[in-house]
Design a protein around this motif. Structure first.
Motif, PDB file in Angstrom:
ATOM      1  N   ARG A   1       0.840  -1.194   0.000  1.00  0.00           N
ATOM      2  CA  ARG A   1       0.000   0.000   0.000  1.00  0.00           C
ATOM      3  C   ARG A   1       0.876   1.246   0.000  1.00  0.00           C
ATOM      4  O   ARG A   1       1.814   1.355   0.775  1.00  0.00           O
ATOM      5  N   VAL A   2       0.552   2.176  -0.908  1.00  0.00           N
ATOM      6  CA  VAL A   2       1.222   3.479  -0.937  1.00  0.00           C
ATOM      7  C   VAL A   2       0.257   4.495  -0.358  1.00  0.00           C
ATOM      8  O   VAL A   2      -0.761   4.835  -0.972  1.00  0.00           O
ATOM      9  N   GLU A   3       0.554   4.987   0.826  1.00  0.00           N
ATOM     10  CA  GLU A   3      -0.338   5.937   1.489  1.00  0.00           C
ATOM     11  C   GLU A   3      -0.193   7.327   0.870  1.00  0.00           C
ATOM     12  O   GLU A   3       0.795   7.648   0.214  1.00  0.00           O
ATOM     13  N   LEU A   4      -1.206   8.152   1.089  1.00  0.00           N
ATOM     14  CA  LEU A   4      -1.136   9.528   0.628  1.00  0.00           C
ATOM     15  C   LEU A   4      -0.087  10.284   1.422  1.00  0.00           C
ATOM     16  O   LEU A   4       0.053  10.104   2.632  1.00  0.00           O
ATOM     17  N   ALA A   5       0.671  11.124   0.725  1.00  0.00           N
ATOM     18  CA  ALA A   5       1.697  11.908   1.393  1.00  0.00           C
ATOM     19  C   ALA A   5       1.056  12.979   2.264  1.00  0.00           C
ATOM     20  O   ALA A   5      -0.059  13.449   1.991  1.00  0.00           O
ATOM     21  N   ALA A   6       1.766  13.347   3.310  1.00  0.00           N
ATOM     22  CA  ALA A   6       1.273  14.406   4.188  1.00  0.00           C
ATOM     23  C   ALA A   6       1.157  15.710   3.410  1.00  0.00           C
ATOM     24  O   ALA A   6       2.039  16.070   2.633  1.00  0.00           O
ATOM     25  N   ASN A   7       0.057  16.403   3.595  1.00  0.00           N
ATOM     26  CA  ASN A   7      -0.180  17.650   2.864  1.00  0.00           C
ATOM     27  C   ASN A   7       0.890  18.679   3.224  1.00  0.00           C
ATOM     28  O   ASN A   7       1.147  18.945   4.396  1.00  0.00           O
TER      29      ASN A   7
ATOM     30  N   GLU B   1      10.216   4.146   1.209  1.00  0.00           N
ATOM     31  CA  GLU B   1      10.680   2.881   0.625  1.00  0.00           C
ATOM     32  C   GLU B   1       9.546   1.879   0.540  1.00  0.00           C
ATOM     33  O   GLU B   1       8.822   1.653   1.514  1.00  0.00           O
ATOM     34  N   ILE B   2       9.383   1.263  -0.628  1.00  0.00           N
ATOM     35  CA  ILE B   2       8.341   0.255  -0.806  1.00  0.00           C
ATOM     36  C   ILE B   2       8.928  -1.137  -0.625  1.00  0.00           C
ATOM     37  O   ILE B   2      10.141  -1.326  -0.614  1.00  0.00           O
ATOM     38  N   LEU B   3       8.057  -2.106  -0.507  1.00  0.00           N
ATOM     39  CA  LEU B   3       8.466  -3.482  -0.266  1.00  0.00           C
ATOM     40  C   LEU B   3       9.078  -4.083  -1.526  1.00  0.00           C
ATOM     41  O   LEU B   3       8.469  -4.092  -2.596  1.00  0.00           O
ATOM     42  N   MET B   4      10.325  -4.590  -1.400  1.00  0.00           N
ATOM     43  CA  MET B   4      11.008  -5.334  -2.464  1.00  0.00           C
ATOM     44  C   MET B   4      11.882  -6.392  -1.794  1.00  0.00           C
ATOM     45  O   MET B   4      13.086  -6.459  -2.027  1.00  0.00           O
ATOM     46  N   ASN B   5      11.272  -7.217  -0.985  1.00  0.00           N
ATOM     47  CA  ASN B   5      12.013  -8.105  -0.088  1.00  0.00           C
ATOM     48  C   ASN B   5      12.156  -9.537  -0.578  1.00  0.00           C
ATOM     49  O   ASN B   5      12.880 -10.333   0.012  1.00  0.00           O
TER      50      ASN B   5
ATOM     51  N   GLY C   1      11.262   4.175  -3.949  1.00  0.00           N
ATOM     52  CA  GLY C   1      10.373   4.974  -3.113  1.00  0.00           C
ATOM     53  C   GLY C   1       9.083   5.302  -3.842  1.00  0.00           C
ATOM     54  O   GLY C   1       9.003   5.240  -5.071  1.00  0.00           O
ATOM     55  N   ALA C   2       8.054   5.668  -3.081  1.00  0.00           N
ATOM     56  CA  ALA C   2       6.766   6.030  -3.679  1.00  0.00           C
ATOM     57  C   ALA C   2       5.978   6.909  -2.713  1.00  0.00           C
ATOM     58  O   ALA C   2       6.152   6.832  -1.495  1.00  0.00           O
ATOM     59  N   PHE C   3       5.132   7.749  -3.286  1.00  0.00           N
ATOM     60  CA  PHE C   3       4.121   8.441  -2.481  1.00  0.00           C
ATOM     61  C   PHE C   3       2.958   8.796  -3.380  1.00  0.00           C
ATOM     62  O   PHE C   3       3.115   8.988  -4.590  1.00  0.00           O
TER      63      PHE C   3
ATOM     64  N   ASN D   1      -8.606   6.284   0.941  1.00  0.00           N
ATOM     65  CA  ASN D   1      -8.052   6.198  -0.408  1.00  0.00           C
ATOM     66  C   ASN D   1      -6.541   6.019  -0.322  1.00  0.00           C
ATOM     67  O   ASN D   1      -5.862   6.638   0.489  1.00  0.00           O
ATOM     68  N   TYR D   2      -6.049   5.147  -1.179  1.00  0.00           N
ATOM     69  CA  TYR D   2      -4.616   4.842  -1.220  1.00  0.00           C
ATOM     70  C   TYR D   2      -4.335   4.124  -2.547  1.00  0.00           C
ATOM     71  O   TYR D   2      -5.258   3.748  -3.283  1.00  0.00           O
TER      72      TYR D   2
END
Length: 294
Positions: free
Chosen positions: A113-119, A129-133, A241-243, A261-262
């Protein structure tokens, strides 16, 4: 007995008996006459009939002979034991085992899940960092989700090719629009962490804007980037990375979206491949052979 018959020399008797039997003497026609069929020739009621001769023989095993055998066993050993090294010249061996210290193929072990970035957050701080394990193939991970620069990789002088495929979906409990950014994060021993070392979003959709994904829409990030050897050092790491942008807080009509939403990255169809940039290989590090038409 024929005295010239050397086969019955007393010095050879034990050997003769072992090979020919105990009645070897009586089998000799000079000792006991026999007919052409080998039968002993006897005369009825005669006291002059020849007698069968069977000589007894024995083997004598003495203590001395046993000790002599045991003694020879120790003539080939010295105590304490020592090693003798014999160096022979050998031809150069080809030890190339087709191991590639650069190649790695990673993927998420589960949907991410990529959460929304803080406003209002700074762009460099929005990427997480996203999961790539999951190590699909090749070089293992020294640190989870990250590609680690070893001494072998840096000293080889090789450039790195990063090929990233990420299928992602915008999940929202109500109709709205949103988008998602991706980056390559570089963590350097000397320079710290740069979360926006390379930034990109869906490059397969012409005119794609970061805010134009609608509810449940699926897009694919498909990138091919080369990282020069001069841009990394031993001990550096790279990750993805992602946002998601905060426009997802608003519905299409501009009203506030108070629901959930995400963005979700699909683990089955997403992966990250690192190869030697100088090699013409596919995403499994297999050589691509160009076919020339004749």
């Amino acid at each position: 007995m024929d005295k010239e018959d050397k086969s019955f020399d007393t010095n050879n008797k034990s050997v003769i008996y072992q090979t020919s039997g105990l009645n070897v003497i009586s089998n000799n026609n000079n000792v006991v006459p026999r007919d052409a069929s080998g039968n002993v020739m006897l005369h009825e009621d005669s006291i002059n009939n020849p007698l069968l001769i069977i000589e007894a023989t024995i083997k004598k095993i003495t203590l001395k002979s046993i000790l002599k055998v045991i003694d020879t066993q120790f003539k080939y050993f010295k105590f304490p034991a020592t090693n003798l090294t014999i160096i022979d010249e050998v031809e150069d061996l080809d030890l190339n085992l087709d191991s590639d210290p650069v190649y790695a193929r990673y993927k998420p072990s589960e949907d991410t899940r990529v959460e929304l970035a803080a406003n209002g957050a700074a762009a460099d701080q929005k990427y997480n960092e996203i999961l790539m394990n999951d190590i699909d193939d090749g070089f293992p991970q020294k640190r989870t989700n990250q590609y680690y620069i070893t001494k072998e990789i840096k000293n080889s002088g090789k450039d790195l090719r990063f090929r990233i495929v990420l299928d992602h979906r915008y999940d929202s409990d109500s109709p709205s629009v949103s988008g998602v950014y991706f980056s390559i994060i570089k963590s350097s021993v000397n320079e710290g962490t740069n979360k926006s070392f390379i930034t990109f979003y869906d490059q397969t959709t012409p005119g794609y804007n970061w805010w134009d994904m609608t509810q449940y829409q699926v897009k694919r990030l498909n990138t091919d980037d080369v990282i020069l050897n001069q841009d990394f050092e031993i001990g550096d790491t790279f990750s993805i990375g992602a946002f998601a942008n905060d426009n997802g807080l608003y519905r299409g009509d501009g009203s506030l979206n108070t629901g959930t939403n995400y963005h979700t990255i699909n683990a089955v169809t997403s992966y990250w491949v690192i190869t030697d940039a100088s090699k013409n290989v596919d995403k499994w590090n297999q050589e691509i052979i160009d076919v020339v038409a004749i």
